[in-house]
Design an enzyme around this catalytic site. Structure first.
Site, PDB file in Angstrom:
ATOM      1  N   HIS A 175      48.973  35.489  22.321  1.00  0.00           N
ATOM      2  CA  HIS A 175      48.423  36.029  23.371  1.00  0.00           C
ATOM      3  C   HIS A 175      47.755  37.540  22.989  1.00  0.00           C
ATOM      4  CE1 HIS A 175      48.483  36.067  28.189  1.00  0.00           C
ATOM      5  NE2 HIS A 175      47.395  36.510  27.718  1.00  0.00           N
ATOM      6  N   GLU A 182      55.577  31.198  27.688  1.00  0.00           N
ATOM      7  CA  GLU A 182      55.637  32.245  26.372  1.00  0.00           C
ATOM      8  C   GLU A 182      56.550  33.359  26.891  1.00  0.00           C
ATOM      9  OE1 GLU A 182      51.166  32.813  26.737  1.00  0.00           O
ATOM     10  OE2 GLU A 182      51.645  34.769  27.433  1.00  0.00           O
ATOM     11  N   ARG A 239      45.267  30.945  29.941  1.00  0.00           N
ATOM     12  CA  ARG A 239      46.493  31.101  30.468  1.00  0.00           C
ATOM     13  C   ARG A 239      47.553  29.677  29.886  1.00  0.00           C
ATOM     14  NH1 ARG A 239      46.441  35.702  31.234  1.00  0.00           N
ATOM     15  NH2 ARG A 239      46.996  36.797  32.921  1.00  0.00           N
TER      16      ARG A 239
HETATM   17  C1  GLV Z   1      45.302  38.598  29.697  1.00  0.00           C
HETATM   18  O1  GLV Z   1      45.749  37.485  29.639  1.00  0.00           O
HETATM   19  C2  GLV Z   1      44.687  39.051  31.265  1.00  0.00           C
HETATM   20  O2  GLV Z   1      44.848  38.287  31.984  1.00  0.00           O
HETATM   21  O3  GLV Z   1      44.133  40.286  31.180  1.00  0.00           O
END
Ligand code: GLV
Length: 321
Positions: free
Chosen positions: A286, A268, A239
């Protein structure tokens, strides 16, 4: 009458079909991120909301939408939801663990390899016409992955799946986690426990894979990056905010570490523009869980969590029992 459910982002038609059998679905098919006021207006009167990590579900949301009894996040991480506020109001919160472990571990390895072997940088150079000398012995040298040491910070399901990938490269894997794994799991995964500092100080590759929370905000900051070896590579597919991006950029710019592979960013999609000036980074937007099969499984699991919650039963992935 079927209960009303808002799906805040575009999802697969198959998943909408499943949901529509049990709920009156309002689907944000345009896929634009709803501003908080638009989100609240659209969720008003809904029994459930199926969200992505782009929606902030906080006290103001719950106050404005008291009819909402369940929030089902299509993600394993749920730091976009204030679970304490949800629990205070008896609102169920669910996530989608398990179904994305392999896909996220694959992307983590893709970033690790791309960074070590300078894949995106050298492709850019090739496209720019910089490949003038042909094969040259000392040109664009990278770092070996095989037999290198890998340190994993955060050894949950995804961390363990990354460790399994590493064994194929005969890497020497050490990990740090709040709770140490049991001996049998350590043996099976061929991993060794080490302190946080030892992982940073002694690994050729450092991968962080912890959930984001106030406790893990800037878990990796300037002083931690300073412990890393000058040839080391840092990978974050967890994250944004787990790493201090400003400190990471400084370490990369000054070549205090060799490189970084980064899939997630603070604030982001508005990433720090200084990332774009660096050659020793591989940047992805991401996409850790972004394969068709996995995103489909995540959305289907989120739908199952929601339809179960709507019946008043305990959904399979309740995070606030
Ligand atoms: C993606 O980042 C998730 O947490 O599934």
């Amino acid at each position: 009458m079927k209960p009303k459910v808002l799906v805040t982002r575009a999802v697969f038609p198959e998943v909408l079909t499943i949901l529509s059998g049990k709920a009156d679905v309002d689907h944000n098919a345009s896929d634009d991120i709803l501003a908080p006021s638009a989100l609240r207006a659209r969720a008003a009167g809904c029994k459930g909301v199926i969200t992505c990590l782009t929606e902030k579900i906080d006290a103001a949301f719950f106050d404005a939408c008291p009819s909402v009894r369940a929030v089902s996040n299509i993600a394993v991480g749920y730091n976009n939801i204030d679970v304490t506020e949800a629990s205070k109001r008896g609102v169920m919160v669910t996530n989608t663990p398990g179904v994305l472990d392999d896909t996220t571990a694959d992307l983590t390895f893709a970033l690790l390899m791309a960074t070590a072997r300078r894949i995106t940088e050298t492709e850019r150079r090739l496209r720019n016409g910089e490949w003038k000398k042909g094969f040259a012995l000392q040109q664009w040298l990278g770092t070996d992955i095989h037999h290198a040491s890998l340190g994993i910070i955060g050894m949950g399901r995804i961390g363990q799946t990354i460790a399994r990938r590493a064994s194929g490269f005969e890497m020497n894997v050490r990990y740090h986690n709040r709770t140490r794994l049991d001996g049998a799991t350590e043996t099976k995964l061929n991993v060794h426990y080490a302190s946080f500092d030892a992982i940073l100080r002694e690994s050729d590759f450092v991968v962080v894979m912890v959930p984001y929370s106030t406790a893990t905000h800037h878990l990796i900051k300037a002083e931690d990056l300073a412990l890393m070896k000058p040839g080391a590579i840092f990978i974050n597919t967890a994250r944004g905010g787990v790493v201090d991006d400003v400190a990471l950029i400084a370490a990369l710019k000054e070549k205090r570490i060799a490189g970084a592979g980064i899939d997630v960013f603070e604030g982001e999609p508005a990433l720090n523009p200084d990332f774009l000036k660096l050659d020793n980074v591989v940047l992805t937007p991401h996409i850790g869980s972004a394969t068709h099969a996995t995103r489909m499984r995540m959305a289907a699991l989120a739908a199952e969590n929601m339809t179960t919650a709507l019946t008043g039963k305990t959904p399979p992935n309740l995070v606030n029992p």
